[in-house]
Scaffold this active site. Structure first.
Site, PDB file in Angstrom:
ATOM      1  N   LEU A 596     -81.847 -36.177 -70.516  1.00 33.41           N
ATOM      2  CA  LEU A 596     -81.607 -34.739 -70.578  1.00 33.41           C
ATOM      3  C   LEU A 596     -80.627 -34.305 -69.497  1.00 33.41           C
ATOM      4  CD1 LEU A 596     -85.247 -33.399 -71.062  1.00 33.41           C
ATOM      5  CD2 LEU A 596     -83.427 -33.375 -72.743  1.00 33.41           C
ATOM      6  N   GLY A 597     -80.604 -35.037 -68.400  1.00 28.81           N
ATOM      7  CA  GLY A 597     -79.703 -34.634 -67.333  1.00 28.81           C
ATOM      8  C   GLY A 597     -79.858 -35.544 -66.140  1.00 28.81           C
ATOM      9  N   GLY A 600     -79.450 -35.238 -58.166  1.00 29.09           N
ATOM     10  CA  GLY A 600     -79.175 -36.009 -56.972  1.00 29.09           C
ATOM     11  C   GLY A 600     -80.073 -37.218 -56.844  1.00 29.09           C
ATOM     12  N   PHE A 601     -81.312 -37.127 -57.319  1.00 29.78           N
ATOM     13  CA  PHE A 601     -82.269 -38.195 -57.045  1.00 29.78           C
ATOM     14  C   PHE A 601     -82.714 -38.945 -58.273  1.00 29.78           C
ATOM     15  CE2 PHE A 601     -83.003 -35.172 -53.532  1.00 29.78           C
ATOM     16  CZ  PHE A 601     -82.364 -35.940 -52.585  1.00 29.78           C
ATOM     17  N   GLY A 602     -82.094 -38.685 -59.373  1.00 30.30           N
ATOM     18  CA  GLY A 602     -82.521 -39.447 -60.532  1.00 30.30           C
ATOM     19  C   GLY A 602     -82.150 -38.761 -61.827  1.00 30.30           C
ATOM     20  N   VAL A 603     -82.762 -39.272 -62.854  1.00 31.54           N
ATOM     21  CA  VAL A 603     -82.394 -38.868 -64.198  1.00 31.54           C
ATOM     22  C   VAL A 603     -83.601 -38.203 -64.836  1.00 31.54           C
ATOM     23  CG1 VAL A 603     -81.540 -39.744 -66.404  1.00 31.54           C
ATOM     24  CG2 VAL A 603     -80.863 -40.844 -64.286  1.00 31.54           C
ATOM     25  N   VAL A 604     -83.343 -37.233 -65.670  1.00 36.14           N
ATOM     26  CA  VAL A 604     -84.422 -36.587 -66.397  1.00 36.14           C
ATOM     27  C   VAL A 604     -84.356 -37.008 -67.861  1.00 36.14           C
ATOM     28  CG1 VAL A 604     -85.478 -34.419 -67.046  1.00 36.14           C
ATOM     29  CG2 VAL A 604     -84.336 -34.640 -64.858  1.00 36.14           C
ATOM     30  N   ASP A 719     -84.013 -22.664 -54.116  1.00 33.75           N
ATOM     31  CA  ASP A 719     -82.912 -23.044 -55.002  1.00 33.75           C
ATOM     32  C   ASP A 719     -83.029 -22.350 -56.348  1.00 33.75           C
ATOM     33  OD1 ASP A 719     -80.536 -24.270 -55.614  1.00 33.75           O
ATOM     34  OD2 ASP A 719     -81.435 -26.192 -56.153  1.00 33.75           O
TER      35      ASP A 719
END
Ligand SMILES: *[C@@H]1O[C@H](CO)[C@@H](O)[C@H](O)[C@H]1NC(C)=O
Ligand SMILES: *[C@@H]1O[C@H](CO)[C@@H](O)[C@H](O)[C@H]1NC(C)=O
Ligand SMILES: *[C@@H]1O[C@H](CO)[C@@H](O)[C@H](O)[C@H]1NC(C)=O
Ligand SMILES: *[C@@H]1O[C@H](CO)[C@@H](O)[C@H](O)[C@H]1NC(C)=O
Ligand SMILES: *[C@@H]1O[C@H](CO)[C@@H](O)[C@H](O)[C@H]1NC(C)=O
Ligand SMILES: *[C@@H]1O[C@H](CO)[C@@H](O)[C@H](O)[C@H]1NC(C)=O
Length: 939
Positions: A596-597, A600-604, A719
């Site tokens: 999905l996206g 900075g710290f990984g993939v969804v 954020d």
């Protein structure tokens, strides 16, 4: 003597002999019937007009009765005649491996029959009285016949019990259903029982206890359920050589007593649900040639055995080689598990050799087990003395179970123990003598003998009771039972800091801030999971500080133990541990098409659980599991599991296994707000109507209000931006991405922090000083409102006009000029007078929210108050159709249903309502979290 006188008796003798060999007319009739009912009797080459007793494959006794018929592998087709049982002198019948079909005739009354091989044919029914009167039977096989398949299978009639000398019963693959009949267990001559490949279910009957069986094949039952129950009965069979039990649902541990089955050669237990430790005594079986243990839930070490063939993969063993010992912690915990009957839930979780790898109910600090937390788990059994070997345990919670027996003395060896909650069980006394610093709770154990060593005698009901001197014991008077409210006794340790609830976090944070750190500097985080079916069950997440005071070694004395734990912060949180395995399945092994996206710290990834629930899985890349990333992972779990609100994206679970760090969220089918505002054209979406935007503004305001003030602690999101606002299938909004959330004292305090967040949404004071308050979120909210009004992004370096580059400063300049404001409004909005009026109010709110001075910005509660009446009263003048998921509610019902179906069919991106329909149709670029994790926002 003349010749004829001599010859006559000889002739008579000869005639008599010939007559004895001639077939009995009744048997002749059956054989003639047989020839007629076979379709290819010619293959038998039985010559006509000769005595059948002389035919090939047929033998008769001296009375002309057929006693042997050996027709195996003869290629026969057709049926057996109904008169077959008239061959009642038949002793040996071999009909196996032919193509005989149709009904089996009844064999009723064939008392001479000893061996009957009917296997490997196509017989399709068996009469109920088939086994009646087969009193001479030694061996019978009906394997591999489709018997009574069309009528749902069959069961073995108790008539067979009259075959008292039966040795071999082979009924494999012939559609037996139901339970294994009890009477089979009482047939004392039985040596071989083969019932594999049927639809049998239920346990091995207890009548088989001590059975003299040598061969027992029960493997691969096809049905659901299959054979089940424990192997206890098996372990009582002293002559057993072959036990083929694989491919069933046998459960429980492998009994230690199986070591008494000395003749065992083949023990095949693979593909069952066996649990727990494998008895090391299997290694003593002298004849064992083949042992198969694969695909169970066996735990602990793999024992060393003598078998030449030995398989044991797919279990929870702590090692992948026989004879390798487990860690002492793992052994202690598994022994504990053994004494509470290996509850299913725990067995699945407590596998491998790392008890700190996310085991249910087990909490660790710095790789050491510190908490055993299994309240209300329905545990049956006793408390294992092995817990006394877990020397770093500080907290044992076993309250609300069905534990019986005594509290083991070994627990007094636990030097760091502070809390032992055994309340609400069925334990009995006496209680061993614990050190004064241990808080023991044995309330609600009806049989607890409180005249424990060191305890004063029983108190009168209601009088202050007391426990071991120095210990603090909360015990119910036995007379009063479970309902008695516990009486709190002396607490000798200073306020136990072992559980620093974050409720008090504000003060703690200020204090910690002075030492330069906001969240504890975590060395180890272990989630302490609980039953996720019960929302009230809480979890603890431990974060151990490494700021110098927190070393475990300080905890050797009781006083040291309290200072040791002062740096351990336990966060109460819901438990949502999901196995990595499950998430692999749900995301097609984290396949590219499910992405999905990226952040900075990984993939969804998008995923779908077995029950159809759509999820979004955020997976940290192993390479980037830096301290910072771990901090954020922890923060996110801690906050998401605590903070629940309909306008905040909820966490469904998380995984910590090996190097995997996964967070699981609800899936938001319509993806990020930013997409709908700024990319609708490119993505071919409808621009959002003002009504929807108003609703979204209110949803966000409510979510933020909750974060700031209504949750039991104050949180700052840090954020907030349109990319972090996600829309569900009904376009209602939820705030997401809590990785940067900080706990904050309240709006009056500011907390220095690393600069985080996204430029363009950052409050000036935060950008400049790094000091953050809830008012920084209010600023960001104001910017989001401006985006909703203008359809412009918060920051766009490509905007030519420098003034408009930063939406916040530009918008503030123009908003009071009606003409300029009109010109700034998103052209996709249908600008009626009423719409403009509504937009003006929101523009004013946006202006207030983005005031330079934090103190002049309203709080989120104010924003909610401004927005609520607008959302309620605002009606589109220009008949913007009330549109709920594209359905016009003014249409007649039939059209509505049609519209609904259409909209369901079109929602292939997996919104909750269309789950069933959308299975297997995941689009190449689904809507979802993409925005919120693709933003290059400097994190
Ligand atoms: C079964 O019978 C056929 C002849 O019909 C024969 O060729 C085959 O070898 C037999 N199979 C077995 C296993 O005996
Ligand atoms: C019967 O059938 C089974 C399975 O098809 C086969 O393995 C076995 O050898 C056959 N036995 C005979 C006697 O034909
Ligand atoms: C098998 O099916 C037949 C016909 O449906 C029925 O008469 C017979 O009783 C069944 N046999 C058994 C053992 O249930
Ligand atoms: C404990 O025993 C009860 C009653 O037999 C049973 O319902 C329950 O499932 C058992 N608990 C566990 C964890 O197996
Ligand atoms: C002891 O356990 C009982 C029952 O679980 C509980 O109500 C009580 O609050 C506990 N006492 C203390 C001091 O924790
Ligand atoms: C965490 O600990 C390390 C080493 O002990 C230290 O350098 C760092 O400043 C600490 N981080 C925080 C946020 O306290």
């Amino acid at each position: 003597m003349d010749a004829p006188a001599v010859l006559l008796p000889l002739l008579l003798l000869l005639v008599a002999a010939l007559a004895a060999a001639a077939i009995h007319p009744a048997d002749l009739a059956v054989l003639q019937d047989l020839q007629r009912s076979l379709t290819n009797a010619d293959v038998l080459a039985w010559p006509a007009d000769t005595d059948p007793c002389a035919w090939p494959h047929i033998s008769c006794d001296r009375a002309g009765r057929v006693n042997n018929m050996d027709l195996k592998n003869a290629g026969l087709a057709g049926r057996l005649p109904p008169t077959f049982a008239h061959l009642d002198a038949l002793e040996d019948l071999s009909l196996q491996n032919n193509s005989l079909s149709g009904p089996l005739p009844s064999f009723r009354g064939m008392a001479a029959l000893r061996h009957a091989f009917l296997n490997n044919n196509s017989f399709d029914t068996i009469p109920a009285d088939f086994f009646d009167g087969l009193t001479g039977l030694l061996v019978i096989s009906l394997d591999n016949n489709p018997i009574n398949k069309s009528s749902g299978g069959w069961t073995i009639s108790t008539d067979l019990a009259s075959a008292q000398q039966l040795q071999n019963l082979s009924l494999m693959g012939c559609n037996l259903v139901g339970a294994i009949p009890d009477f089979l267990g009482t047939m004392n001559s039985l040596q071989e029982l083969k019932l594999s490949y049927n639809n049998l279910s239920g346990p091995i009957p207890s009548t088989f206890k001590g059975s003299a069986l040598e061969t027992l094949w029960l493997n691969n039952q096809h049905g659901d359920p299959k054979l089940s129950g424990t192997l206890d009965v098996i372990a009582t069979m002293p002559n057993l050589q072959q036990a083929w039990l694989h491919g069933n649902e046998f459960s429980g541990p492998i009994p230690d007593s199986i070591a008494a089955c000395k003749p065992l050669q083949e023990l095949w237990l693979n593909g069952n649900q066996l649990v727990g430790l494998v008895p090391p005594a299997l290694g003593t079986l002298p004849e064992l040639q083949s042992l198969q243990l694969d695909d169970n839930n066996l735990l602990g070490p793999v024992p060393v055995v003598k078998a030449a063939t030995y398989t044991f993969s797919h279990n929870g063993f702590c090692a992948d080689k026989p004879g390798v010992a487990c860690s002492p912690e793992v052994m202690a915990l598994i022994e504990f598990l053994a004494e509470v009957d290996y509850p299913k839930k725990l067995v699945g979780s407590w596998s491998g050799n790392n008890s700190c790898g996310g085991w249910l109910g087990v909490t660790c600090v710095a790789g050491k087990v510190t908490v055993l937390n299994l309240p209300d788990y329905g545990l049956n059994g006793t408390i294992s003395h092995s817990l006394g070997n877990l020397s770093t345990l500080s907290d044992i919670r076993l309250d609300g179970n069905h534990l019986t027996g005594h509290v083991p003395d070994s627990l007094t060896n636990l030097k760091l123990l502070q809390k032992l909650d055994l309340s609400m069980n069925d334990l009995s006394g006496p209680l061993p003598t614990f050190s004064p610093s241990v808080k023991v709770n044995v309330t609600g154990n009806l049989n607890f003998d409180r005249t424990a060593p060191g305890s004063p005698p029983k108190d009168a009901p209601g009088s202050p009771s007391s426990g071991t001197p120095g210990s603090s014991i909360h015990a119910a008077s036995p007379e009063n039972g479970r309902k008695t409210s516990p009486v709190l006794l002396a607490t000798t340790i200073p306020v136990a800091v072992s559980v620093v609830a974050l409720v008090s976090v504000c003060a703690v944070l200020i204090f910690r801030k002075k030492r330069g750190s906001i969240l504890p500097n975590a060395t180890s985080v272990v989630v302490h999971p609980r039953d996720n079916s019960d929302p009230d069950n809480l979890v603890k997440i431990v974060m151990a500080s490494n700021d110098g005071n927190g070393s475990t070694s300080q905890g050797n004395t009781p006083s040291g133990s309290s200072s040791q734990t002062s740096n351990v912060h336990m966060i109460e949180a819901g438990n949502f541990v999901i196995a990595v395995q499950v998430l692999r399945g749900a995301t097609k092994n984290f396949s590219q098409e499910n992405v999905l996206g990226r952040g900075g710290f990984g993939v969804v990834y998008k995923g779908e659980l077995h029950d159809g629930t759509m999820i979004a899985v955020k997976r940290m890349e192993a390479a980037v599991i830096s301290n910072k990333a771990l901090d954020e992972f922890q923060a996110e779990i801690a906050i998401l599991t605590k903070v629940r609100h309909r306008n905040l994206v909820s966490i469904l679970g998380y995984s910590i296994e090996g190097s995997e760090r996964l967070l699981v969220y609800e899936h938001m089918s319509n993806g990020a707000l930013s997409k709908h505002l700024f990319q609708w054209k490119k993505l071919e979406m409808e621009p959002l109507s003002w009504k929807k935007r108003l609703n979204i503004a209110l949803d966000v305001a409510r979510g933020m209000e909750y974060l700031h003030s209504l949750a039991h602690q104050c949180y700052i999101h840090r954020d907030l931006k349109s990319a972090n606002i996600l829309l569900g299938d009904d376009f209602r909004a939820k705030v997401s991405d809590f990785g940067l959330v900080k706990h904050a004292p309240d709006g009056n305090f500011s907390v220095a922090t690393r600069l985080a967040g996204t430029f363009g949404y950052l409050a000036p004071e935060y950008a400049v000083t790094g000091k953050i308050t809830t008012k920084a979120d209010v600023f960001s909210f104001g910017v989001v409102l401006m985006e909703l009004i203008t359809g412009m992004t918060a920051i766009d370096e490509s905007r030519l006009d420098e003034e408009t580059r930063y939406l916040a400063s530009w918008f503030c300049q123009i908003r009071k000029d009606e003409e300029k404001l009109r010109a700034a409004i998103d052209p996709t909005l249908d600008l009626t007078d009423e719409t403009f009026e509504s937009i003006s109010v929101v523009a004013e709110l946006a202006g207030h929210c983005t005031c330079r001075e934090p103190t002049q910005r309203p709080d989120m509660g104010h924003a909610v108050n401004v927005l609520v009446p607008m959302v309620e009263k605002w009606k589109p003048v220009n008949d913007e159709t009330e549109d709920y998921m594209g359905i016009d509610l003014h249409q007649p019902l039939l059209q509505m249903v049609k519209g609904w179906q259409d909209s369901e069919a079109s929602m292939t991106d997996g919104s909750i309502l269309s789950l069933e329909d959308s299975k297997g149709s995941i689009p190449a670029r689904p809507a979802g979290f993409a925005e919120s994790f693709t933003s290059a926002d400097g994190r």
